[in-house]
Design an enzyme around this catalytic site. Structure first.
Site, PDB file in Angstrom:
ATOM      1  N   ASP A   1      -6.806  -8.354 -32.527  1.00  0.00           N
ATOM      2  CA  ASP A   1      -8.166  -7.688 -32.278  1.00  0.00           C
ATOM      3  C   ASP A   1      -8.454  -7.287 -33.689  1.00  0.00           C
ATOM      4  O   ASP A   1      -7.539  -6.818 -34.325  1.00  0.00           O
ATOM      5  CB  ASP A   1      -8.001  -6.539 -31.001  1.00  0.00           C
ATOM      6  N   LYS A   2      -9.692  -7.286 -33.909  1.00  0.00           N
ATOM      7  CA  LYS A   2     -10.195  -6.641 -35.138  1.00  0.00           C
ATOM      8  C   LYS A   2     -10.246  -5.070 -34.986  1.00  0.00           C
ATOM      9  O   LYS A   2      -9.668  -4.351 -35.907  1.00  0.00           O
ATOM     10  CB  LYS A   2     -11.326  -7.202 -35.619  1.00  0.00           C
TER      11      LYS A   2
ATOM     12  N   ASP B   1      -8.699  -5.107 -24.537  1.00  0.00           N
ATOM     13  CA  ASP B   1      -8.053  -6.332 -24.967  1.00  0.00           C
ATOM     14  C   ASP B   1      -7.177  -6.684 -23.791  1.00  0.00           C
ATOM     15  O   ASP B   1      -6.476  -7.751 -23.704  1.00  0.00           O
ATOM     16  CB  ASP B   1      -7.130  -6.211 -26.002  1.00  0.00           C
TER      17      ASP B   1
END
Length: 702
Positions: A397-398, A597
């Site tokens: 994930d960023k 997420d």
């Protein structure tokens, strides 16, 4: 789901079998098992360590095995001196009236006192239809004792009391070493519990300090934490500033600064300043309680390798009894003495004891779990932990994982005659009172650079465009690109390049003259680049999954050297992205914050939640990395590889030596005068156990 408990110590398990600590057969919850107390409190409300009774019970067993071993080894000395075989072997003779009966008396004590744990174990194993190590040992010593006793009282034959005694000595020593090794790993839980103080300084409504037990703290209570004391529970700082030592909780060696509004974790140590903390979590909801439960689950969980070891142990038990019986029958059929045939059978049964096999995986699991916990790696699913050694793709994930999740200054570009410090000072002086994320990013950068801010006169907002004010004799304007376009001001061409990267660009002007500009973006963590490099060195592809726009994703991907990225992906679409990679045959690990997420974490072959803090995402991730450090992903994969390697080495040693030892024990080289006695067989078996234990401990050195 059914639960099973150890009737001795009360430890709970998810599957039937034996207790991993003391070997007792588990019973279904609601049967004869004692109730399991809360890990944080007793009936009288006092704070007590988790698994306290279990650990005490285990230590008592260690002392018991040590005592039995010492008594048995002392009695073995006269048994050896009185044994006819030893006389013949070393060429001396000690005989007197009643010497055989004295030998018998010493052997009776060793058999019943030293051999009691094994005699008791065979009853439990047979009753529960789970024959194993105890069955083999008990059969071997019982056959030797009964036969030798009959010889003492008239039957023609040889006496095996010396072999009986040495076998029991070696077995007791092996068990003592094994239990000491396991206890060392299980103490990880107690070490965590001891982090909590016994009392808290509660600030009452009358603003007085009252010392109360932790069990009395409630959400919303305000407590005082003096310098050198431990934070009593998770909370938020409402007054004061200090640095905290969280190393025992997160593995982070450096003290972390905490001020008003910051979260603190119960169990961390306050260094220099007094803090007032508002309690947000108590009891089972605290971070430390979750850590303890995760460590306990990990210690109890069975891996695929453990299942393989259990199956191998069962087969070895069957092989031992079958080959031992066949050995006895064949030598008798050939026409050799019963004493010789009996000795071969006993040796076979000793050699094939699955003692080392039963220890091979659990010790590695215990050591690796302890190492992981100390470094802030919390393993919920051991099967997933084992599987990450073979993964070929990691998807990050960023926001909040590869980046900090907050706006920060990435570039400061100045026109001729101005410095970056001046431009930052102008912008921060105007933005200092704003709560906008961009303003916070600019003022935070100024604070980091220790830029001196100046007083702004005639401050005014330019709705939808920016802000303006007088700094000294200059009229400074801080605006976005739309203001420049409206006033037909041509910016530096470098600003267009930064905007293409998805960054937000803020211009600093004096009377419509651009003095410089500041680019802001979600800051990439300093550790992210090193993490990607380490993973690529392991031949693992690194990708990114983000809901951010294409430009931002492309910039982050280029900065970190990622293999690929997915941009503008909604939370409910993240799992689909993982499925597409899996459909291509990739073994995928998802790394995220465990909140939005969650679907992707569950869909992946293994899910890793990073930066757990007090909001640990235990419901969706298989592995939780406490620190906000992507480098820990490479570390946990490295630990998984090393752990599995140790498991394979132990299984190979615990079973492989049987290929040579069993035929030798059965007497296949008898005509070459090469035989293994029961005592030598016991040495081989126990030596393999010690090697397995030492090899597991060596994991700490990797």
């Amino acid at each position: 789901m059914a639960k099973y408990q150890c009737p001795k110590c009360g430890m709970t398990f998810s599957k039937p079998g034996r207790c991993t600590m003391d070997g007792a057969v588990l019973v279904a919850e609601g049967g004869r098992s004692p109730p399991v107390s809360s890990p944080h409190s007793s009936q009288d409300g006092e704070h007590k360590p988790v698994n306290h009774d279990h650990s005490q019970h285990h230590e008592m067993m260690i002392r018991d095995f040590k005592k039995r071993f010492l008594v048995s080894i002392i009695l073995t000395i006269p048994i050896l001196f009185l044994s006819p075989f030893i006389h013949d072997l070393f060429g001396f003779n000690i005989q007197f009236n009643g010497d055989t009966y004295l030998l018998f008396a010493f052997s009776v004590i060793v058999f019943f006192y030293g051999g009691w744990p094994f005699l008791k174990g065979i009853v439990e194993e047979i009753k529960n239809k789970l024959p194993g190590m105890m069955t083999l040992i008990a059969l071997a010593i019982s056959v030797a004792f009964i036969y030798s006793s009959v010889v003492v009282f008239g039957l023609q034959g040889e006496i095996f009391f010396w072999e009986l005694a040495t076998l029991i000595d070696i077995m007791l020593l092996g068990h003592w070493i094994e239990m000491r090794s396991i206890l060392g790993a299980s103490r990880a839980l107690e070490a965590l519990v001891k982090l909590m103080p016994a009392e808290a300084h509660l600030i009452t409504n009358q603003n007085k300090i009252k010392d109360v037990p932790l069990s009395q703290l409630k959400m919303g209570d305000i407590v005082l934490v003096r310098p050198g004391e431990k934070i009593p529970a998770d909370g938020i700082v409402i007054k004061g500033e200090s640095s905290l030592n969280e190393s025992m909780l997160t593995g982070e060696s450096k003290p972390v600064s905490r001020k008003k509004g910051d979260k603190v974790i119960g169990g961390s140590i306050n260094s220099e300043g007094a803090l007032e903390v508002k309690i947000t979590h108590t009891g089972e909801d605290t971070y430390l309680a979750k850590v303890i439960n995760l460590v306990k689950q990990a210690q109890e969980s069975k891996s695929k390798t453990q299942d393989l070891a259990n199956r191998a142990a069962t087969w070895l038990t069957i092989i031992s009894v079958s080959v031992g019986t066949l050995t006895l029958a064949l030598w008798l059929a050939i026409g050799l003495k019963f004493t010789f045939a009996l000795e071969r059978m006993v040796t076979v049964m000793i050699i094939t004891c699955p003692h080392a096999l039963g220890l091979a995986v659990p010790l590695v699991v215990a050591v690796s779990t302890s190492i992981a916990a100390r470094n802030g790696f919390l393993i919920r699913n051991r099967i997933a932990f084992e599987s990450i050694r073979n993964i070929d793709t990691i998807v990050f994930d960023k926001t909040g994982t590869l980046t900090k999740g907050e706006f920060g200054v990435t570039d400061i570009i100045t026109e001729k005659g101005f410095t970056s410090q001046q431009i930052l000072s102008y912008a921060a002086s105007l933005e200092r009172n704003s709560e906008h994320p961009i303003a916070k990013g600019i003022t935070r950068k100024a604070a980091e650079e220790k830029i001196k801010l100046t007083v702004v006169q005639k401050f005014r907002a330019l709705p939808g465009k920016g802000i303006q004010g007088n700094i000294g004799k200059k009229v400074i304007t801080v605006v976005g690109p739309s203001y420049l376009k409206e006033h037909q001001i041509k910016p530096n061409e470098k600003s267009a390049r930064l905007e293409k990267q998805g960054k937000t660009v803020i211009f600093v002007l004096e009377k419509n003259k651009v003095l410089g500009f500041i680019a802001l973006a979600d800051i990439i963590r300093e550790e992210s680049k090193e993490a990607i490099q380490k993973l690529k060195a392991m031949n693992i592809k690194c990708m990114m999954l983000t809901g951010d726009n294409q430009k931002v994703a492309e910039w982050v991907s280029q900065e970190l050297g990622l293999d690929d990225f997915f941009a503008e992906v909604l939370p409910d679409q993240k799992a689909d992205a993982i499925k597409k990679l899996q459909a291509k045959g990739m073994k995928v690990v998802m790394v995220g914050d465990g909140v939005n997420d969650a679907p992707a974490l569950v869909q992946a072959d293994a899910g890793i939640a990073i930066g757990a803090g007090t909001d640990v995402a235990i419901e969706s991730a298989d592995i939780i990395l406490v620190r906000n450090d992507p480098r820990d992903v490479a570390s946990i994969i490295g630990l998984a590889k090393t752990t599995y390697s140790k498991m394979k080495q132990n299984l190979l040693w615990a079973t492989g030596y049987n290929l040579v030892a069993i035929p030798l024990a059965a007497g296949v080289l008898y005509k070459y005068d090469l035989l293994l006695s029961p005592a030598v067989g016991a040495v081989f078996m126990s030596l393999s156990t010690v090697i397995v234990a030492i090899n597991a401990k060596l994991l700490k050195l990797r």
